[in-house]
Design an enzyme around this catalytic site. Structure first.
Site, short mmCIF file in Angstrom:
data_model
loop_
_atom_site.label_atom_id
_atom_site.label_comp_id
_atom_site.label_asym_id
_atom_site.label_seq_id
_atom_site.Cartn_x
_atom_site.Cartn_y
_atom_site.Cartn_z
CB THR A 54 -0.90 0.06 1.25
OG1 THR A 54 -0.09 0.30 2.40
CG2 THR A 54 -1.69 -1.23 1.43
CB ALA A 95 2.07 0.11 6.43
CB ILE A 100 8.15 0.09 8.04
CG1 ILE A 100 7.69 -0.56 9.34
CG2 ILE A 100 7.84 1.58 8.02
CD1 ILE A 100 6.18 -0.61 9.53
CE LYS A 101 5.76 0.99 -0.46
NZ LYS A 101 4.66 1.11 -1.45
CB ILE A 102 12.10 3.17 4.80
CG1 ILE A 102 11.57 2.55 6.10
CG2 ILE A 102 13.05 4.32 5.07
CD1 ILE A 102 10.99 3.52 7.08
#
Length: 215
Positions: A27, A56, A82-84
């Site tokens: 997402t 996310a 976690i998208k970084i």
């Protein structure tokens, strides 16, 4: 190659998950915004549908903020990563989170060098954006191929997610390039099911069955 769905639409996620082929979901804030939902509520519902990885996105631009958001997002469900963003601050955040056992997906990767840095920081996933590279006249899939080759050469455990895929051929090319994962928009996933010859074949079988069913 595992197939992820790139969406925040829970109806689409339920549908594709029902096919028995869905390995995860990615997402981003734009996708969640289209659904008009709170990020946390949306992710909680998705995590109740999909057992595989769910990406996310952290929205802070500083390392401390990214780490703080990562803790909040990771607390929603065990399978959330976690998208970084691929920035120096992002790399620092990935390094901290990796030491804490929080999985990360370094996003907005556009070169093999960026993917090398993401892996060195301890990223679980690296996401080269194929379609966006194609948009500016570069062949995005070449970058995917380069990243896969380098990771394979050095036994790097970071997994490559081919992202920003625009059509079914992108999915085929990602598989041929050796990507570990392709994250696919809903409409592209639906198109992958269909083929003109399949439709013709089904129609012909049904017509022939009508001729013999009462014999």
């Amino acid at each position: 190659m595992k197939l992820f769905l790139d969406t925040a639409n829970v109806d689409h996620i339920r549908e594709i998950n029902g096919w028995g082929i869905l390995a995860g979901v990615t997402t981003n804030p734009s996708l969640v915004s289209r659904e008009g939902r709170c990020m946390r509520d949306c992710l909680t519902e998705i995590a109740g549908i999909v057992s595989g990885p769910i990406s996310a996105e952290a929205l802070s631009m500083d390392t401390e903020g990214m780490v703080r958001e990562a803790h909040e997002l990771a607390s929603i469900a065990e399978n959330i990563n976690i998208k970084i963003p691929m920035t120096s601050q992002g790399l620092a955040a990935v390094s901290i989170l990796a030491k804490e056992g929080i999985k990360t997906n370094v996003t907005l990767v556009f070169s093999a060098n960026q993917a090398l840095l993401a892996a060195a920081a301890g990223a679980t996933f690296a996401s080269p954006f194929v379609g966006r590279m194609d948009d500016i006249g570069n062949r995005g899939m070449t970058v995917v191929e380069e990243i896969v080759d380098i990771y394979d050469l050095y036994d790097i455990p970071t997994q490559v997610i081919a992202a920003s895929l625009r059509h079914p051929m992108h999915v085929t090319e990602a598989a041929l390039a050796g990507a570990h994962i392709a994250t696919i928009p809903y409409d592209v996933m639906v198109k992958m099911v269909h083929h003109t010859l399949t439709d013709i074949g089904i129609k012909r079988f049904l017509e022939d069955y009508e001729k013999i069913k009462d014999l």
